[in-house]
Design an enzyme around this catalytic site. Structure first.
Site, PDB file in Angstrom:
ATOM      1  N   TYR A   1      -2.264 -59.773  38.284  1.00 17.63           N
ATOM      2  CA  TYR A   1      -3.620 -60.235  37.972  1.00 17.63           C
ATOM      3  C   TYR A   1      -3.669 -61.089  36.706  1.00 17.63           C
ATOM      4  O   TYR A   1      -4.357 -62.092  36.649  1.00 17.63           O
ATOM      5  CB  TYR A   1      -4.556 -59.038  37.777  1.00 17.63           C
ATOM      6  CG  TYR A   1      -4.936 -58.330  39.054  1.00 17.63           C
ATOM      7  CD1 TYR A   1      -6.054 -58.731  39.773  1.00 17.63           C
ATOM      8  CD2 TYR A   1      -4.194 -57.260  39.536  1.00 17.63           C
ATOM      9  CE1 TYR A   1      -6.423 -58.085  40.938  1.00 17.63           C
ATOM     10  CE2 TYR A   1      -4.556 -56.601  40.709  1.00 17.63           C
ATOM     11  CZ  TYR A   1      -5.671 -57.020  41.399  1.00 17.63           C
ATOM     12  OH  TYR A   1      -6.032 -56.380  42.558  1.00 17.63           O
TER      13      TYR A   1
ATOM     14  N   ASN B   1       0.863 -46.760  44.676  1.00 19.66           N
ATOM     15  CA  ASN B   1       0.237 -47.928  44.068  1.00 19.66           C
ATOM     16  C   ASN B   1       0.131 -47.754  42.557  1.00 19.66           C
ATOM     17  O   ASN B   1      -0.526 -46.831  42.078  1.00 19.66           O
ATOM     18  CB  ASN B   1      -1.175 -48.132  44.633  1.00 19.66           C
ATOM     19  CG  ASN B   1      -1.849 -49.367  44.035  1.00 19.66           C
ATOM     20  OD1 ASN B   1      -1.429 -50.499  44.314  1.00 19.66           O
ATOM     21  ND2 ASN B   1      -2.857 -49.168  43.202  1.00 19.66           N
ATOM     22  N   GLU B   2       0.773 -48.640  41.824  1.00 17.54           N
ATOM     23  CA  GLU B   2       0.569 -48.768  40.375  1.00 17.54           C
ATOM     24  C   GLU B   2       0.720 -47.460  39.604  1.00 17.54           C
ATOM     25  O   GLU B   2      -0.264 -46.867  39.158  1.00 17.54           O
ATOM     26  CB  GLU B   2      -0.804 -49.361  40.081  1.00 17.54           C
ATOM     27  CG  GLU B   2      -0.998 -50.739  40.644  1.00 17.54           C
ATOM     28  CD  GLU B   2      -2.248 -51.419  40.109  1.00 17.54           C
ATOM     29  OE1 GLU B   2      -3.066 -50.756  39.469  1.00 17.54           O
ATOM     30  OE2 GLU B   2      -2.386 -52.626  40.327  1.00 17.54           O
TER      31      GLU B   2
ATOM     32  N   HIS C   1      -2.829 -44.198  46.858  1.00 16.67           N
ATOM     33  CA  HIS C   1      -3.569 -45.157  46.022  1.00 16.67           C
ATOM     34  C   HIS C   1      -4.623 -44.354  45.244  1.00 16.67           C
ATOM     35  O   HIS C   1      -5.825 -44.522  45.447  1.00 16.67           O
ATOM     36  CB  HIS C   1      -4.187 -46.256  46.892  1.00 16.67           C
ATOM     37  CG  HIS C   1      -4.583 -47.496  46.139  1.00 16.67           C
ATOM     38  ND1 HIS C   1      -4.147 -48.760  46.493  1.00 16.67           N
ATOM     39  CD2 HIS C   1      -5.373 -47.669  45.065  1.00 16.67           C
ATOM     40  CE1 HIS C   1      -4.676 -49.653  45.663  1.00 16.67           C
ATOM     41  NE2 HIS C   1      -5.433 -49.017  44.782  1.00 16.67           N
TER      42      HIS C   1
ATOM     43  N   GLU D   1     -15.081 -50.243  42.724  1.00 17.99           N
ATOM     44  CA  GLU D   1     -14.093 -50.730  41.752  1.00 17.99           C
ATOM     45  C   GLU D   1     -13.863 -49.668  40.659  1.00 17.99           C
ATOM     46  O   GLU D   1     -14.068 -49.899  39.476  1.00 17.99           O
ATOM     47  CB  GLU D   1     -14.541 -52.097  41.214  1.00 17.99           C
ATOM     48  CG  GLU D   1     -13.685 -52.731  40.136  1.00 17.99           C
ATOM     49  CD  GLU D   1     -12.184 -52.811  40.413  1.00 17.99           C
ATOM     50  OE1 GLU D   1     -11.765 -52.721  41.582  1.00 17.99           O
ATOM     51  OE2 GLU D   1     -11.438 -52.942  39.448  1.00 17.99           O
ATOM     52  N   TRP D   2     -13.463 -48.475  41.106  1.00 15.98           N
ATOM     53  CA  TRP D   2     -13.095 -47.380  40.199  1.00 15.98           C
ATOM     54  C   TRP D   2     -14.146 -47.190  39.099  1.00 15.98           C
ATOM     55  O   TRP D   2     -15.325 -47.102  39.418  1.00 15.98           O
ATOM     56  CB  TRP D   2     -11.675 -47.609  39.648  1.00 15.98           C
ATOM     57  CG  TRP D   2     -10.680 -47.825  40.758  1.00 15.98           C
ATOM     58  CD1 TRP D   2      -9.999 -48.969  41.040  1.00 15.98           C
ATOM     59  CD2 TRP D   2     -10.279 -46.892  41.792  1.00 15.98           C
ATOM     60  NE1 TRP D   2      -9.197 -48.812  42.160  1.00 15.98           N
ATOM     61  CE2 TRP D   2      -9.346 -47.553  42.632  1.00 15.98           C
ATOM     62  CE3 TRP D   2     -10.595 -45.553  42.099  1.00 15.98           C
ATOM     63  CZ2 TRP D   2      -8.740 -46.938  43.736  1.00 15.98           C
ATOM     64  CZ3 TRP D   2      -9.993 -44.948  43.204  1.00 15.98           C
ATOM     65  CH2 TRP D   2      -9.089 -45.630  43.997  1.00 15.98           C
TER      66      TRP D   2
ATOM     67  N   TRP E   1      -6.467 -59.290  46.939  1.00 15.12           N
ATOM     68  CA  TRP E   1      -7.371 -58.175  46.636  1.00 15.12           C
ATOM     69  C   TRP E   1      -8.732 -58.763  46.331  1.00 15.12           C
ATOM     70  O   TRP E   1      -8.848 -59.467  45.344  1.00 15.12           O
ATOM     71  CB  TRP E   1      -6.873 -57.346  45.449  1.00 15.12           C
ATOM     72  CG  TRP E   1      -7.771 -56.159  45.250  1.00 15.12           C
ATOM     73  CD1 TRP E   1      -8.935 -56.116  44.526  1.00 15.12           C
ATOM     74  CD2 TRP E   1      -7.607 -54.856  45.828  1.00 15.12           C
ATOM     75  NE1 TRP E   1      -9.506 -54.871  44.629  1.00 15.12           N
ATOM     76  CE2 TRP E   1      -8.708 -54.075  45.414  1.00 15.12           C
ATOM     77  CE3 TRP E   1      -6.638 -54.284  46.662  1.00 15.12           C
ATOM     78  CZ2 TRP E   1      -8.878 -52.751  45.800  1.00 15.12           C
ATOM     79  CZ3 TRP E   1      -6.803 -52.966  47.039  1.00 15.12           C
ATOM     80  CH2 TRP E   1      -7.907 -52.212  46.607  1.00 15.12           C
TER      81      TRP E   1
ATOM     82  N   GLU F   1      -1.167 -57.380  45.568  1.00 16.82           N
ATOM     83  CA  GLU F   1      -2.550 -57.617  45.132  1.00 16.82           C
ATOM     84  C   GLU F   1      -2.590 -58.806  44.192  1.00 16.82           C
ATOM     85  O   GLU F   1      -1.701 -58.975  43.347  1.00 16.82           O
ATOM     86  CB  GLU F   1      -3.133 -56.414  44.361  1.00 16.82           C
ATOM     87  CG  GLU F   1      -3.434 -55.201  45.195  1.00 16.82           C
ATOM     88  CD  GLU F   1      -4.038 -54.059  44.372  1.00 16.82           C
ATOM     89  OE1 GLU F   1      -4.719 -54.331  43.363  1.00 16.82           O
ATOM     90  OE2 GLU F   1      -3.813 -52.904  44.761  1.00 16.82           O
TER      91      GLU F   1
ATOM     92  N   GLN G   1     -11.697 -46.623  48.042  1.00  9.90           N
ATOM     93  CA  GLN G   1     -12.600 -47.680  47.608  1.00  9.90           C
ATOM     94  C   GLN G   1     -13.502 -48.203  48.725  1.00  9.90           C
ATOM     95  O   GLN G   1     -14.513 -48.835  48.445  1.00  9.90           O
ATOM     96  CB  GLN G   1     -11.789 -48.832  46.997  1.00  9.90           C
ATOM     97  CG  GLN G   1     -11.082 -48.419  45.717  1.00  9.90           C
ATOM     98  CD  GLN G   1     -10.251 -49.541  45.122  1.00  9.90           C
ATOM     99  OE1 GLN G   1      -9.076 -49.667  45.429  1.00  9.90           O
ATOM    100  NE2 GLN G   1     -10.853 -50.361  44.276  1.00  9.90           N
TER     101      GLN G   1
END
Ligand code: GBH
Length: 450
Positions: free
Chosen positions: A299, A168-169, A124, A410-411, A403, A356, A23
């Protein structure tokens, strides 16, 4: 008299900021780096907002020294970053790219000079495209390749890194990528394949833990960063809390549930039916090996209440409900409290880091050298109050990483969506700390919500 709501955080509480390699780094084809699935995905029409690519991003690859100077000037002493697998192994496996290791050596040296401690995520989302061409996360071969990559990185940097995050995630690079096709590689596989992909992610986590235990040195700590599905009880009463707990348990059965249980539960296997993953004999010895902490990316989350017979029931968001510009990010600061509390209660986690938390908005112009993101300051303050409440209730939260340090790729939303506390002008690469950066600097310096 000092009021409890103004009390300081525990001494040694970790305040940090977070980013990820793909990113921010740019230099997508520099010094031997291989193509990642995101480099490829971004070039397919209609996949990323505005046709944005990762080629330059924040040009952090060439500007890290200035970026760390800025970070240090804000009083930030802990930084979560990720390492790009295709920089180290351009083909995912096989030939090592020494220039990739050298880059991170320079980066860690610069962080040390600026007094910043690294927290390193091994994966990630930037899978080497060469591995995707051979099956990607569908293939066990990718798991073995990840184990070798993790071992190489841990061996190379064990003398400088004490904090390791394996993945990550998982939900995002499995379900959203191979299930819904929203993230790279942007495909839609069948249920059996998706369950196998989840399983491969879990084994990869286990291999990274093993690499840290074998080669990380006596002080190394390791954990997974998960984006568990977290819900918020509509009222904090026993009935709604029980419903929230049950919703949470069901939703996370296949990831944190399986890790803490040492295997897939009957409930999960029944849910899979004929599509259950294939599990090799020693897989769960790896997957469920003890870790030192759990990382949680928190989030937002749905609101849940007790419906008929106490069954969890989601309360839909009315159209007037406040959101950030990221459409998925509705306002729910209690996600910090319930996300950490439910993980602690459900899985007995002894040390939690929020790896995050933050919010994404589109238009944040620089006006006379300043960026007024009072909306982000308000978001942060509300979330930090919930963090304080979690700590006051004895939930073992040891750190918080915001974050993100700076606006970045942002993807699928490209550069339109800004999550940074530092503004980046992508045409000039000019950095401008936003109002929220000055606010966060004041929080860190006072070690309390200001
Ligand atoms: C994190 O994901 C990532 O780790 C980070 O790289 C990213 O920049 C940051 O958050 C901000 O997005 O399309 O409706 O299915 C956050 C969790 C969960 C957010 C899935 C986007 C898409 C929901 N993500 N969500 S949907």
């Amino acid at each position: 008299m000092s009021l409890p709501c103004n009390s300081t955080f525990p001494a040694g509480f970790i305040w940090g900021v977070a980013t990820a390699a793909a990113q921010i780094e740019g230099a997508a084809f520099t010094d031997g780096k291989g193509e990642s699935i995101w480099d490829r995905f971004a070039r397919q029409p209609g996949k990323v907002h505005g046709g944005d690519t990762l080629d330059v991003a924040c040009d952090h690859y060439h500007r890290f020294d200035e970026d760390f100077a800025l970070m240090a000037s804000l009083g930030v002493k802990h930084y979560r970053l990720s390492i790009s697998w295709p920089r180290i192994y351009p083909d995912g496996d096989g030939e090592l790219n020494q220039a990739g290791l050298d880059f991170y050596a320079r980066l860690f040296d610069a962080m040390a000079r600026h007094g910043i401690t690294p927290w390193v995520t091994l994966f990630h989302w930037d899978l080497p495209q060469a591995l995707e061409d051979r099956g990607g996360w569908r293939a066990r071969e990718t798991v073995e390749a990840f184990g070798r990559y993790a071992t190489t990185v841990v061996q190379a940097f064990a003398d400088r890194i004490e904090h390791w995050i394996t993945l990550n995630e998982i939900r995002c690079f499995t379900q959203l990528a191979y299930g819904y096709g929203l993230k790279a590689p942007g495909v839609k596989v069948d249920a059996a394949t998706l369950n196998q992909i989840y399983h491969h992610a879990l084994v990869s986590h286990g291999l990274a833990v093993q690499a840290v235990r074998q080669y990380g040195g006596p002080r190394a700590q390791v954990g997974l960063t998960d984006n568990s599905d977290v819900c918020i009880p509509v009222t904090e009463t026993p009935a709604d809390i029980a419903a929230a707990r049950e919703w949470y348990r069901r939703k996370n059965l296949h990831l944190l549930g399986a890790i803490s249980n040492g295997g897939y539960s009957d409930e999960y296997l029944e849910r899979c039916g004929k599509d259950a993953p294939k599990v090799a004999a020693d897989d769960f010895a790896l997957i469920s090996a003890p870790t030192d902490f759990l990382g949680l990316n928190l989030y937002t989350g749905p609101f849940v209440r007790a419906g008929a017979d106490g069954e969890p029931e989601e309360v839909l968001l009315p159209s007037a409900y406040p959101k950030a510009d990221s459409p998925w990010l509705h306002w729910a600061p209690q996600v910090i409290y319930w996300g950490t509390r439910l993980a602690h209660e459900t899985y007995g986690v002894k040390s939690i880091y929020i790896t995050e938390n933050g919010c994404g908005y589109n238009d944040e112009p620089v006006v006379a050298g300043e960026v007024n993101d009072l909306h982000r300051r308000e978001f942060l303050r509300a979330h930090l109050r919930e963090l304080q409440r979690a700590i006051a209730d004895g939930i073992p939260v040891d750190g918080y990483f915001l974050w993100s340090f700076m606006d970045n790729f942002e993807w699928e939303d490209g550069y339109e969506r800004r999550f940074g506390i530092v503004h980046v002008d992508f045409a000039t690469q000019q950095r401008t700390p936003k109002l929220s950066a000055h606010y966060y600097a004041a929080v860190i310096s006072a070690n309390r919500v200001v």
